[in-house]
Design a protein around this motif. Structure first.
Motif, PDB file in Angstrom:
ATOM      1  N   ASP A   1      15.370  16.895  16.494  1.00  0.00           N
ATOM      2  CA  ASP A   1      16.528  16.601  17.328  1.00  0.00           C
ATOM      3  C   ASP A   1      17.854  16.827  16.607  1.00  0.00           C
ATOM      4  O   ASP A   1      18.898  16.499  17.118  1.00  0.00           O
ATOM      5  N   SER A   2      17.799  17.405  15.460  1.00  0.00           N
ATOM      6  CA  SER A   2      19.059  17.507  14.699  1.00  0.00           C
ATOM      7  C   SER A   2      18.971  18.684  13.735  1.00  0.00           C
ATOM      8  O   SER A   2      17.899  19.111  13.344  1.00  0.00           O
ATOM      9  N   ARG A   3      20.063  19.212  13.367  1.00  0.00           N
ATOM     10  CA  ARG A   3      20.079  20.342  12.454  1.00  0.00           C
ATOM     11  C   ARG A   3      19.971  19.885  10.995  1.00  0.00           C
ATOM     12  O   ARG A   3      19.550  20.610  10.129  1.00  0.00           O
ATOM     13  N   SER A   4      20.354  18.637  10.748  1.00  0.00           N
ATOM     14  CA  SER A   4      20.398  18.175   9.355  1.00  0.00           C
ATOM     15  C   SER A   4      18.983  17.887   8.871  1.00  0.00           C
ATOM     16  O   SER A   4      18.137  17.399   9.624  1.00  0.00           O
ATOM     17  N   SER A   5      18.724  18.186   7.627  1.00  0.00           N
ATOM     18  CA  SER A   5      17.376  18.029   7.106  1.00  0.00           C
ATOM     19  C   SER A   5      17.253  16.715   6.361  1.00  0.00           C
ATOM     20  O   SER A   5      17.955  16.472   5.380  1.00  0.00           O
ATOM     21  N   LYS A   6      16.341  15.908   6.816  1.00  0.00           N
ATOM     22  CA  LYS A   6      16.070  14.670   6.107  1.00  0.00           C
ATOM     23  C   LYS A   6      15.131  14.968   4.952  1.00  0.00           C
ATOM     24  O   LYS A   6      14.314  15.879   5.014  1.00  0.00           O
ATOM     25  N   PHE A   7      15.246  14.145   3.922  1.00  0.00           N
ATOM     26  CA  PHE A   7      14.328  14.265   2.792  1.00  0.00           C
ATOM     27  C   PHE A   7      13.299  13.155   2.899  1.00  0.00           C
ATOM     28  O   PHE A   7      13.644  11.994   3.119  1.00  0.00           O
ATOM     29  N   GLY A   8      12.062  13.517   2.720  1.00  0.00           N
ATOM     30  CA  GLY A   8      11.005  12.526   2.723  1.00  0.00           C
ATOM     31  C   GLY A   8      10.282  12.543   1.395  1.00  0.00           C
ATOM     32  O   GLY A   8      10.272  13.564   0.695  1.00  0.00           O
ATOM     33  N   ILE A   9       9.704  11.432   1.013  1.00  0.00           N
ATOM     34  CA  ILE A   9       8.992  11.360  -0.264  1.00  0.00           C
ATOM     35  C   ILE A   9       7.569  11.891  -0.053  1.00  0.00           C
ATOM     36  O   ILE A   9       6.969  11.689   1.007  1.00  0.00           O
ATOM     37  N   THR A  10       7.054  12.594  -1.038  1.00  0.00           N
ATOM     38  CA  THR A  10       5.681  13.103  -0.960  1.00  0.00           C
ATOM     39  C   THR A  10       4.736  12.138  -1.661  1.00  0.00           C
ATOM     40  O   THR A  10       5.181  11.164  -2.290  1.00  0.00           O
ATOM     41  N   ASP A  11       3.448  12.409  -1.570  1.00  0.00           N
ATOM     42  CA  ASP A  11       2.487  11.562  -2.277  1.00  0.00           C
ATOM     43  C   ASP A  11       2.736  11.593  -3.779  1.00  0.00           C
ATOM     44  O   ASP A  11       2.713  10.566  -4.456  1.00  0.00           O
ATOM     45  N   ALA A  12       3.010  12.814  -4.272  1.00  0.00           N
ATOM     46  CA  ALA A  12       3.326  12.937  -5.700  1.00  0.00           C
ATOM     47  C   ALA A  12       4.569  12.119  -6.027  1.00  0.00           C
ATOM     48  O   ALA A  12       4.677  11.525  -7.105  1.00  0.00           O
ATOM     49  N   GLY A  13       5.506  12.090  -5.080  1.00  0.00           N
ATOM     50  CA  GLY A  13       6.731  11.318  -5.280  1.00  0.00           C
ATOM     51  C   GLY A  13       6.441   9.837  -5.406  1.00  0.00           C
ATOM     52  O   GLY A  13       7.021   9.151  -6.258  1.00  0.00           O
ATOM     53  N   VAL A  14       5.549   9.330  -4.579  1.00  0.00           N
ATOM     54  CA  VAL A  14       5.202   7.914  -4.651  1.00  0.00           C
ATOM     55  C   VAL A  14       4.562   7.602  -5.997  1.00  0.00           C
ATOM     56  O   VAL A  14       4.891   6.605  -6.652  1.00  0.00           O
ATOM     57  N   THR A  15       3.672   8.492  -6.429  1.00  0.00           N
ATOM     58  CA  THR A  15       3.043   8.301  -7.739  1.00  0.00           C
ATOM     59  C   THR A  15       4.096   8.245  -8.842  1.00  0.00           C
ATOM     60  O   THR A  15       4.091   7.347  -9.691  1.00  0.00           O
ATOM     61  N   ARG A  16       5.001   9.206  -8.780  1.00  0.00           N
ATOM     62  CA  ARG A  16       6.051   9.256  -9.797  1.00  0.00           C
ATOM     63  C   ARG A  16       6.930   8.005  -9.740  1.00  0.00           C
ATOM     64  O   ARG A  16       7.304   7.450 -10.775  1.00  0.00           O
ATOM     65  N   LEU A  17       7.241   7.573  -8.517  1.00  0.00           N
ATOM     66  CA  LEU A  17       8.063   6.362  -8.369  1.00  0.00           C
ATOM     67  C   LEU A  17       7.399   5.177  -9.055  1.00  0.00           C
ATOM     68  O   LEU A  17       8.047   4.420  -9.780  1.00  0.00           O
ATOM     69  N   ARG A  18       6.088   5.053  -8.847  1.00  0.00           N
ATOM     70  CA  ARG A  18       5.388   3.923  -9.466  1.00  0.00           C
ATOM     71  C   ARG A  18       5.421   4.021 -10.987  1.00  0.00           C
ATOM     72  O   ARG A  18       5.589   3.025 -11.681  1.00  0.00           O
ATOM     73  N   GLU A  19       5.278   5.228 -11.487  1.00  0.00           N
ATOM     74  CA  GLU A  19       5.402   5.429 -12.945  1.00  0.00           C
ATOM     75  C   GLU A  19       6.760   4.976 -13.443  1.00  0.00           C
ATOM     76  O   GLU A  19       6.885   4.258 -14.426  1.00  0.00           O
ATOM     77  N   LEU A  20       7.788   5.434 -12.732  1.00  0.00           N
ATOM     78  CA  LEU A  20       9.147   5.121 -13.164  1.00  0.00           C
ATOM     79  C   LEU A  20       9.419   3.622 -13.113  1.00  0.00           C
ATOM     80  O   LEU A  20      10.027   3.053 -14.026  1.00  0.00           O
ATOM     81  N   LEU A  21       8.941   2.998 -12.046  1.00  0.00           N
ATOM     82  CA  LEU A  21       9.176   1.561 -11.907  1.00  0.00           C
ATOM     83  C   LEU A  21       8.456   0.785 -13.000  1.00  0.00           C
ATOM     84  O   LEU A  21       8.893  -0.291 -13.401  1.00  0.00           O
ATOM     85  N   ALA A  22       7.342   1.340 -13.478  1.00  0.00           N
ATOM     86  CA  ALA A  22       6.564   0.626 -14.487  1.00  0.00           C
ATOM     87  C   ALA A  22       7.211   0.689 -15.868  1.00  0.00           C
ATOM     88  O   ALA A  22       6.879  -0.095 -16.745  1.00  0.00           O
ATOM     89  N   GLU A  23       8.149   1.614 -16.044  1.00  0.00           N
ATOM     90  CA  GLU A  23       8.805   1.668 -17.357  1.00  0.00           C
ATOM     91  C   GLU A  23       9.712   0.459 -17.538  1.00  0.00           C
ATOM     92  O   GLU A  23      10.277  -0.043 -16.583  1.00  0.00           O
ATOM     93  N   PRO A  24       9.832   0.002 -18.786  1.00  0.00           N
ATOM     94  CA  PRO A  24      10.653  -1.196 -19.015  1.00  0.00           C
ATOM     95  C   PRO A  24      12.105  -0.920 -18.634  1.00  0.00           C
ATOM     96  O   PRO A  24      12.652   0.133 -18.956  1.00  0.00           O
ATOM     97  N   PRO A  25      12.720  -1.861 -17.950  1.00  0.00           N
ATOM     98  CA  PRO A  25      14.117  -1.668 -17.553  1.00  0.00           C
ATOM     99  C   PRO A  25      15.019  -1.677 -18.783  1.00  0.00           C
ATOM    100  O   PRO A  25      14.827  -2.480 -19.692  1.00  0.00           O
ATOM    101  N   GLN A  26      15.942  -0.748 -18.824  1.00  0.00           N
ATOM    102  CA  GLN A  26      16.861  -0.734 -19.959  1.00  0.00           C
ATOM    103  C   GLN A  26      18.216  -1.257 -19.514  1.00  0.00           C
ATOM    104  O   GLN A  26      18.876  -0.695 -18.659  1.00  0.00           O
ATOM    105  N   ALA A  27      18.592  -2.365 -20.118  1.00  0.00           N
ATOM    106  CA  ALA A  27      19.862  -2.997 -19.761  1.00  0.00           C
ATOM    107  C   ALA A  27      21.004  -2.109 -20.215  1.00  0.00           C
ATOM    108  O   ALA A  27      20.969  -1.575 -21.319  1.00  0.00           O
TER     109      ALA A  27
END
Lengths: 192, 192
Positions: free
Chosen positions: A64-90
């Motif tokens: 319904d629109s010309r603008s392209s939405k970005f969606g996360i892929t399965d690989a993206g979810v995996t990567r997100l979990r990896e990133l979240l698991a890294e210790p937060p750096q203050a």
DNA sequence: CGCTACATGTAAGGTGTTACATGATTCC
DNA sequence: GGAATCATGTAACACCTTACATGTAGCG
């Protein structure tokens, strides 16, 4: 490890909740994550492009629109979990208010009082925003499983704001005492 | 206005308390201002050189040592007061812990609990440091007129640390409940 | 004699922000 | 038709950190 991973984390995280355009990402990050996170908007499109190149997000041609939405892929979810698991750096702290108060004897009690008052107002405003956020999360379905975690961050904001208000009130009282004693010996603005 | 002014403020402020070598500045900024301020040490010497060029600080040839201490000049004190009078600019927030909790549903309750526990420990440690700082300031003469202002910043640190601890305890309880309800349908670590 | 702490700097590289440039869509 | 908003990008610059390079002083 590098800092730029953090931008990726924020963007992947936002897209894990719902697909969005780059523009909408700006808004969401500013409005929703804004209490504890900021992205420089000049980074969003480059990072998005890199994530696309790596196959962690993909453009969804909307019907319904010309603008392209970005969606996360399965690989993206995996990567997100990896990133979240890294210790937060203050990030290195740089609190301009505290710096000014620390050298407050150079500024004088009145100016310091003014600074603390401003900080108190900001904390009060933050507290109001947190309460608004709390009801907004409660009312919004579609965050079902995310809601309790989001409320954790809202609660942190509330605690922090209330602490800032309580501190400010104490500090204002202390500064009032300082004003009183410092003007007493000199009897009205004279030099010692 | 520019950010680098902030480094100047911190350095001039430190030198307004006592003359120091660049090396000692590093230490003081790390140990004393470290709770709410940080300087990248690569900046100290360049900034010091610029301040010297502008006549805001000067090298004092010490009699008992080859190393040259830097002392603040009258112009430097004036400049410091100007800088302190400017409105503090809050750095953009980037709280990695909150980012992780916000997207905590991707991480799971246990990992979040771990993060909150770590944050609690850090807050506890910060609180202990604040209390140590408080007694140190009280015992140290030579800060007579600066002491009440410094204690303001210590108090802010204490409030903030106590708030973080209280929040963490609440969050841990909430997460424990989440763990219970999320593992209940699956009956002990089984896969849904 | 070697190790640690003191002391002064520089250079490269990475990060983030700002401001600008451009165009489509929607609403009045 | 014009204004506001949505949308996508880029390029220059400011900033900060890190790692390196160098040398002295004191102590065990």
């Amino acid at each position: 490890m590098p800092r730029s991973d953090q931008s990726q984390t924020a963007i992947l995280g936002a897209l894990s909740i719902m697909p969005m355009t780059g523009y909408a990402l700006r808004e969401e990050i500013r409005d929703t994550l804004g209490h504890f996170w900021s992205e420089s908007f000049g980074q969003i499109y480059p990072v998005l492009a890199e994530l696309e190149r790596k196959g962690l997000v993909e453009r969804q041609e909307a019907t319904d629109s010309r603008s392209s939405k970005f969606g996360i892929t399965d690989a993206g979810v995996t990567r997100l979990r990896e990133l979240l698991a890294e210790p937060p750096q203050a990030p290195n702290p740089r609190n301009g208010l505290m710096l000014r108060l620390f050298f407050g004897s150079q500024l004088g009690p009145e100016a310091c009082r003014e600074l603390v008052l401003q900080a108190r107002e900001q904390a009060e405003a933050a507290l109001a925003r947190m309460e608004a956020a709390r009801t907004e999360v409660a009312e919004n379905g579609g965050l079902a499983q995310a809601a309790p975690y989001i409320l954790l961050t809202v609660s942190a904001g509330e605690h922090s704001a209330r602490a800032a208000i309580a501190w400010a009130d104490e500090a204002l009282a202390d500064l009032a005492k300082l004003e009183a004693t410092s003007s007493q010996p000199a009897r009205g603005r004279g030099r010692p």
